[in-house]
Scaffold this motif. Structure first.
Motif, mmCIF file in Angstrom:
data_model
loop_
_atom_site.group_PDB
_atom_site.id
_atom_site.type_symbol
_atom_site.label_atom_id
_atom_site.label_comp_id
_atom_site.label_asym_id
_atom_site.label_seq_id
_atom_site.Cartn_x
_atom_site.Cartn_y
_atom_site.Cartn_z
ATOM 1 N N THR A 28 4.147 50.005 52.714
ATOM 2 C CA THR A 28 3.629 48.669 52.983
ATOM 3 C C THR A 28 2.312 48.731 53.735
ATOM 4 N N VAL A 29 2.253 49.561 54.759
ATOM 5 C CA VAL A 29 1.015 49.672 55.528
ATOM 6 C C VAL A 29 -0.071 50.337 54.679
ATOM 7 N N TYR A 30 0.295 51.253 53.835
ATOM 8 C CA TYR A 30 -0.691 51.917 52.975
ATOM 9 C C TYR A 30 -1.275 50.951 51.940
ATOM 10 N N LEU A 31 -0.432 50.101 51.367
ATOM 11 C CA LEU A 31 -0.873 49.236 50.277
ATOM 12 C C LEU A 31 -1.628 47.987 50.745
ATOM 13 N N HIS A 32 -1.389 47.530 51.960
ATOM 14 C CA HIS A 32 -2.017 46.306 52.455
ATOM 15 C C HIS A 32 -3.027 46.655 53.544
ATOM 16 N N LYS A 33 -4.304 46.503 53.221
ATOM 17 C CA LYS A 33 -5.365 46.891 54.160
ATOM 18 C C LYS A 33 -5.355 46.058 55.428
ATOM 19 N N GLU A 34 -4.901 44.811 55.351
ATOM 20 C CA GLU A 34 -4.880 43.957 56.538
ATOM 21 C C GLU A 34 -3.841 44.403 57.569
ATOM 22 N N LEU A 35 -2.929 45.261 57.169
ATOM 23 C CA LEU A 35 -1.922 45.785 58.096
ATOM 24 C C LEU A 35 -2.359 47.065 58.802
ATOM 25 N N ARG A 36 -3.536 47.547 58.498
ATOM 26 C CA ARG A 36 -4.004 48.812 59.080
ATOM 27 C C ARG A 36 -4.631 48.561 60.448
ATOM 28 N N THR A 37 -3.753 48.399 61.439
ATOM 29 C CA THR A 37 -4.184 48.217 62.822
ATOM 30 C C THR A 37 -3.648 49.366 63.654
ATOM 31 N N GLU A 38 -4.122 49.466 64.891
ATOM 32 C CA GLU A 38 -3.650 50.549 65.766
ATOM 33 C C GLU A 38 -2.146 50.475 65.980
ATOM 34 N N THR A 39 -1.639 49.272 66.226
ATOM 35 C CA THR A 39 -0.202 49.116 66.451
ATOM 36 C C THR A 39 0.595 49.513 65.224
ATOM 37 N N ASN A 40 0.133 49.114 64.050
ATOM 38 C CA ASN A 40 0.866 49.468 62.840
ATOM 39 C C ASN A 40 0.773 50.960 62.528
ATOM 40 N N PHE A 41 -0.322 51.610 62.938
ATOM 41 C CA PHE A 41 -0.383 53.057 62.771
ATOM 42 C C PHE A 41 0.645 53.746 63.666
ATOM 43 N N LEU A 42 0.883 53.197 64.847
ATOM 44 C CA LEU A 42 1.947 53.738 65.701
ATOM 45 C C LEU A 42 3.311 53.534 65.050
ATOM 46 N N ILE A 43 3.485 52.385 64.414
ATOM 47 C CA ILE A 43 4.753 52.112 63.731
ATOM 48 C C ILE A 43 4.928 53.043 62.534
ATOM 49 N N VAL A 44 3.842 53.334 61.825
ATOM 50 C CA VAL A 44 3.915 54.276 60.696
ATOM 51 C C VAL A 44 4.251 55.680 61.198
ATOM 52 N N SER A 45 3.686 56.071 62.343
ATOM 53 C CA SER A 45 4.032 57.403 62.871
ATOM 54 C C SER A 45 5.493 57.448 63.309
ATOM 55 N N LEU A 46 6.011 56.345 63.826
ATOM 56 C CA LEU A 46 7.444 56.271 64.137
ATOM 57 C C LEU A 46 8.263 56.360 62.859
ATOM 58 N N ALA A 47 7.817 55.697 61.804
ATOM 59 C CA ALA A 47 8.527 55.767 60.523
ATOM 60 C C ALA A 47 8.510 57.191 59.967
ATOM 61 N N ALA A 48 7.376 57.875 60.116
ATOM 62 C CA ALA A 48 7.306 59.269 59.641
ATOM 63 C C ALA A 48 8.245 60.165 60.438
ATOM 64 N N ALA A 49 8.321 59.938 61.745
ATOM 65 C CA ALA A 49 9.254 60.723 62.559
ATOM 66 C C ALA A 49 10.695 60.426 62.162
ATOM 67 N N ASP A 50 10.983 59.170 61.865
ATOM 68 C CA ASP A 50 12.342 58.818 61.447
ATOM 69 C C ASP A 50 12.670 59.362 60.060
ATOM 70 N N ILE A 51 11.671 59.519 59.213
ATOM 71 C CA ILE A 51 11.907 60.170 57.916
ATOM 72 C C ILE A 51 12.346 61.613 58.158
ATOM 73 N N GLY A 52 11.714 62.271 59.126
ATOM 74 C CA GLY A 52 12.138 63.628 59.486
ATOM 75 C C GLY A 52 13.563 63.660 60.009
#
Length: 109
Positions: A28-52
């Protein structure tokens, strides 16, 4: 092993749902450019950690519940990996909370 079957089934369902939902967050964050904020990048890194956690830590905990005899270093790795990945997720949650707090306290910066 017969006693572990419900536990293993629930762990597999949990792992699959964790990986699937966190991949949706990343997509979702990758496909929607308006979601690419600092906070959402932190959420994406949390999602990547949870994928692990879902892809590796939960299967490792399933292996540990089966009580196989493993060599010392393999056992240490399989035991410590879920601890490290879950601690990393918790630290990312703390970082997201600090980010939200700073946005509230310092709205113009």
């Amino acid at each position: 092993m017969g006693d572990n079957v419900p536990f293993i089934f629930l762990e597999i369902v949990l792992a699959l749902s964790i990986v699937t939902l966190n991949l949706l967050v990343c997509a979702t964050v990758y496909l929607h450019k308006e979601l690419r904020t600092e906070t959402n990048f932190l959420i994406v890194s949390l999602a990547a950690a949870d994928i692990g956690v879902g892809a590796l830590a939960i299967p490792f905990s399933i292996v540990l519940s089966m009580e196989y005899i493993l060599c010392f270093y393999t056992c240490m790795f399989i035991t410590c990996f879920p601890l490290v990945t879950t601690q990393f997720s918790i630290l990312l949650l703390l970082l997201i909370a600090i980010n939200a707090h700073l946005k509230i306290r310092l709205p113009n910066r």
